[in-house]
Scaffold this active site. Structure first.
Site, short mmCIF file in Angstrom:
data_model
loop_
_atom_site.label_atom_id
_atom_site.label_comp_id
_atom_site.label_asym_id
_atom_site.label_seq_id
_atom_site.Cartn_x
_atom_site.Cartn_y
_atom_site.Cartn_z
N GLY A 401 -8.28 7.45 -39.74
CA GLY A 401 -7.58 8.82 -40.48
C GLY A 401 -8.62 9.64 -40.56
O GLY A 401 -9.88 9.60 -40.35
N GLY A 404 -11.39 12.12 -46.01
CA GLY A 404 -10.64 12.37 -47.22
C GLY A 404 -9.38 11.76 -47.12
O GLY A 404 -8.58 11.94 -48.42
N GLY A 406 -8.74 8.43 -47.80
CA GLY A 406 -8.76 7.45 -48.80
C GLY A 406 -9.00 5.94 -48.11
O GLY A 406 -8.76 5.00 -48.59
N HIS A 614 8.27 28.86 -35.36
CA HIS A 614 7.45 27.91 -34.48
C HIS A 614 7.71 26.47 -34.77
O HIS A 614 8.17 25.82 -34.08
CB HIS A 614 5.83 28.06 -34.93
CG HIS A 614 4.98 27.40 -33.70
ND1 HIS A 614 4.41 27.93 -32.78
CD2 HIS A 614 4.82 25.95 -33.81
CE1 HIS A 614 3.77 27.17 -32.20
NE2 HIS A 614 4.11 25.91 -32.73
N GLU A 615 7.96 26.20 -36.07
CA GLU A 615 7.94 24.71 -36.51
C GLU A 615 9.67 24.23 -36.29
O GLU A 615 9.82 23.43 -35.78
CB GLU A 615 7.71 24.44 -37.94
CG GLU A 615 6.29 24.70 -38.35
CD GLU A 615 5.19 23.78 -37.46
OE1 GLU A 615 5.84 22.85 -36.84
OE2 GLU A 615 4.16 24.40 -37.01
N HIS A 618 10.11 23.35 -32.54
CA HIS A 618 9.84 22.04 -32.29
C HIS A 618 10.87 21.09 -32.56
O HIS A 618 11.00 20.19 -31.91
CB HIS A 618 8.52 21.69 -33.02
CG HIS A 618 7.07 22.25 -32.37
ND1 HIS A 618 6.77 22.13 -31.16
CD2 HIS A 618 6.21 22.91 -32.93
CE1 HIS A 618 5.53 22.55 -30.78
NE2 HIS A 618 5.51 23.07 -31.89
#
Length: 842
Positions: A401, A404, A406, A614-615, A618
């Site tokens: 990941g 930050g 976790g 844009h999103e 998709h």
């Protein structure tokens, strides 16, 4: 068990003494008989071992004895704990026994024998120098020397063994029972034994204790062969050019012992952490019995003789893991003046109070991460309760990941929830004192040994990518990388199956890891821990708030915090609390919203419209191709993202080409609605355009799905071929153009929906759940006949490579952020995943 013959001056506990030898200051009538806890059959051997090491500087100190018998504990020398009258009696008895005196301890406990008086009694008639001087002075020649001051009697002292000495004595005695069994285990001619102490901090005391036992005729029979005692690490020659030979990696001393057939005992903390050269000798492994309550009772009774240590030990909670009492903790506990105080110190060390506040259940985790970790926690609990064997316990995962997210905090929470210790290590920590490879590897071994000592335990390897990759281009650090990566793999392999220890690692960059580290068998699972999405953000904010704002609705601030990491949210909460403190008032939701807005200002209105289109592009193309299941579409402070999982299909060329179209759908949507394309789809290595380029290149050079069947290299870094290969560059360009044209056709057929979905996303900032489903149900699906790409590239029907596992099935995407100007558009899943080995395993 046959009782061994011990030296006559072996230490006796106060309760085992005859009545005439009852320690001074102890009322015989008040001394209760010893319980079975204090009289195991191996205790005489432990006392004999203590007698053998008495007086050795490494084993203990001499401290001042009480000034008057029965007057209570006297101040001790240096930092040792006060000595009690019973200790005075016990140790003075041992000294009297050593000197051959049969006089009871009480007779000499408070006095020191007058050596001058004894000398005068044994003197003959020959005049001494003092006598001659006395005669000269009597002849009126005057004093020749100034008078000597009266000599003061030296104070009586007691020998106080160190905590490590006591631990070594009781554990060796409990493991073997008597001297004969110890000699039979170690003294056979030609025997090679790997002795595991269970604690790196105990290795020295155990080795020195064994050396003293071997040197003591009463404890080491004549029939037993002489031992060669070495630390396992000291038996191996580092950097030897002949390490490929069975004995080439051993030191001269270890090799000579093997050649001469001498018994060889190699001391190590944990058998699994011993060097491979030692394990290749196939030694007999002997593990010292872990400390238990009986051993602890005997140890306390030896440290506080006659003070009913067994009664004091009753105050130790039954849940205390006595085996975790290492020499350091024991040293701090035995500073106490009495066994009751020592047991309280041991309880504080072994049974820390439970951590207050939120725990495992409240920590925000996606289901794909929480479920396997909860299964591992259940297995650890079941193993501790004896319901399953260690071989059935789930192995630790590799957490992947961004910074930050976790990962480090997750290791601590797992330890708390499972009720096990957590031992953390990293390259930075292990190399902090010395960057030499040998010193670092020694620190690595110590960390693994500490985890074994604290078992059940979780060994957490943080930032494991810092070890490097042996397959990277060679440079001046390559030898160092080869050495430490090989050492880590050796430790992981040697530690595999070590009962009670789970190894878990974390990295920010999976692609930088050596493939051998991440293969199955070392880490069976790779769990991706992204920044919290829209569904987890309220829980992430609640985690950081703790008890503050318990009834507040966090959905609005969660939407403003889209794209923030757990660390970002923690910083915003601290800032909000600081603002409230400055105004001398309680924290409010407005404080939190202001802090988030200050840290992450919203997108400019014009840029917000572009990112929304844009999103939406998709999401629509993903659904239209039938290759993606979209769960969330959202705008963040630095762009937007589309969260989806890919449909479970075969990994063939149609799937790759559909994925290319999804990647380039954002660009196509911008062109269709605004008549221009922004830079948001490109720029960063994880941008839409970069991933599409890697995907199209892999199709041609790695997977055999393009014009040629020639394999030119792995997926990772394959785009480097584009710089010098014009033909390849042309083919990749064609793939990208065809994919963008395909996305444009799909969006043209759904143009009205695209405009509506863009406007809704711009207004609300997030689409998910029923609202998103209602929009996506209206998507016009791509017709089968229109899926063929336009252009010169022929359709390939090559079957998917059977050696690879499914790369795309069920994999989520869109959790990261790009840095493009058009606002960090989504990160679509990359079939050219460089973190996959050639066989498809992670």
């Amino acid at each position: 068990m046959t009782a061994p013959v011990f030296r006559s001056h072996a230490l006796m506990s106060s309760a085992a003494m005859p009545a005439s030898q009852t320690p001074l200051g102890v009322n015989p009538a008040a001394t209760a008989p010893e319980t079975a806890l204090l009289t195991p059959d191996w205790r005489p051997f432990a006392e004999a071992i203590l007698a053998a090491v008495e007086g050795c500087g490494w084993a203990g100190w001499r401290v001042s004895a009480p000034a008057k018998p029965g007057a209570g504990p006297a101040a001790s020398a240096s930092d040792a704990a006060p000595a009690t009258p019973d200790q005075d009696a016990a140790h003075t008895t041992a000294q009297a026994s050593k000197s051959g005196s049969a006089e009871p301890a009480g007779a000499n406990a408070a006095t020191v024998p007058d050596a001058d008086a004894d000398a005068d009694a044994d003197a003959d008639d020959t005049l001494s120098v003092d006598d001659l001087l006395d005669q000269i002075e009597a002849a009126d020649l005057g004093p020749l020397l100034p008078p000597c001051p009266p000599t003061a009697k030296e104070p009586a002292t007691l020998w106080r063994p160190k905590a490590g000495t006591l631990l070594s004595a009781v554990r060796i005695a409990a493991t073997f029972g008597n001297a004969e069994a110890l000699a039979a285990a170690f003294g056979e001619r030609g025997a090679v034994t790997l002795l595991a102490t269970g604690s790196a901090t105990l290795d020295y005391a155990v080795k020195k204790t064994l050396e003293q036992i071997v040197a003591e005729p009463a404890l080491w029979p004549d029939v037993a062969h002489t031992l060669e005692l070495l630390y396992a690490l000291d038996a191996v020659r580092t950097g030897s050019p002949e390490r490929h030979r069975p004995l080439g990696g051993l030191t001269d001393k270890a090799g000579e012992a093997l050649e001469k057939g001498r018994a060889l005992v190699l001391v190590t903390a944990v058998a699994g952490t011993a060097p491979r050269e030692v394990r290749d000798l196939h030694p007999r492994v002997c593990v010292l019995a872990p400390l238990d309550r009986t051993m602890l009772a005997v140890l306390l009774d030896m440290a506080y003789p006659g003070q009913r240590a067994d009664s004091a030990l009753a105050a130790l909670p039954g849940s205390a893991r006595v085996s975790r009492l290492d020499p350091d903790r024991a040293t701090l506990a035995l500073r106490a003046a009495n066994p009751e105080a020592a047991v309280r110190a041991i309880t504080a060390a072994l049974c820390p109070p439970p951590t207050e506040g939120a725990g495992w259940a409240e920590f925000p985790l996606p289901k794909s991460v929480r479920d396997p970790l909860e299964a591992m926690i259940r297995d650890l609990r079941d193993w501790q309760e004896g319901q399953i064997g260690w071989r059935d316990v789930a192995r630790g995962p590799l957490l992947v990941g961004p910074p930050g997210s976790g990962k480090t905090q997750l290791a601590r929470l797992i330890g708390q929830e499972a009720g096990i210790a957590v031992v953390a290590g990293s390259v930075a920590r292990w190399s902090s004192e010395s960057s030499r490879s040998g010193d670092m590897i020694r620190a690595m071994r110590a960390a693994f040994a500490t985890a074994a000592e604290q078992a059940p335990a979780l060994l957490f390897l943080d930032e494991v990518d810092a070890f490097g990759d042996r397959a990277r281009p060679r440079d001046h650090n390559s030898a160092y990388t080869d050495y430490i990566v090989t050492a880590l793999i050796d430790l992981l392999d040697g530690f595999e199956g070590h009962e009670g220890v789970v190894v878990m690692a974390a990295t920010n960059h999976l692609s930088k890891l050596d493939k051998a580290i991440v293969r199955r068998g070392r880490f069976d699972r790779i769990l991706t821990l992204p920044h919290p999405d829209f569904t987890l953000l309220p829980k992430a904010i609640r985690w950081q708030l703790g008890a503050d704002l318990p009834d507040a609705d966090l959905s609005a601030v969660a939407q403003a915090a889209l794209g923030m990491s757990g660390a970002d949210i923690a910083a915003a909460v601290r800032s909000a609390r600081g603002a409230a403190r400055r105004d001398r008032r309680d924290l409010t939701l407005d404080d939190l919203a202001a802090a988030i807005t200050e840290a992450r200002p919203p997108l400019h209105p014009e840029l917000r419209r572009i990112v929304a289109a844009h999103e939406a592009g998709h999401a629509i193309v993903g659904v239209a191709t039938g290759r993606a299941r979209v769960s969330t579409v959202a705008l963040a402070f630095d762009g937007g993202f589309t969260a989806a999982s890919l449909a479970d299909h075969a990994e063939d060329r149609p799937l790759v080409e559909a994925h290319l179209a999804i990647n380039l759908a954002g660009r196509a949507a911008e062109q269709l609605i605004f008549g221009r394309i922004t830079t948001g789809a490109g720029g960063a290595p994880e941008s839409d355009l970069a991933k599409a380029t890697r995907l199209a290149t892999a199709l041609e050079i790695s997977w055999g799905l393009g014009e040629s069947l020639i394999w030119l290299g792995p997926v990772d870094g394959g785009e480097g071929h584009l710089r010098n290969d014009r033909s390849l560059r042309a083919r990749v360009e064609t793939h990208l153009r065809n994919a963008e044209a395909r996305a444009t056709r799909i969006l043209t057929a759904n143009r009205k929906l695209l405009a509506e979905m863009s406007a809704t996303l711009e207004a609300t900032g997030v689409l998910s759940g029923p609202a998103l489903a209602a929009l996506l149900d209206r998507v016009v699906l791509e017709a089968a006949a229109s899926r063929a790409p336009e252009g010169v590239m022929p359709e390939s029907h090559n079957p998917v490579l059977t050696a690879r596992q499914s790369v795309l099935g069920g994999k989520s995407f869109g959790q990261g952020r790009d840095t493009g100007h058009a606002g960090g558009h989504d990160q679509m899943p990359d079939i050219s995943d460089p973190d996959l080995a050639e066989d498809g395993t992670r």
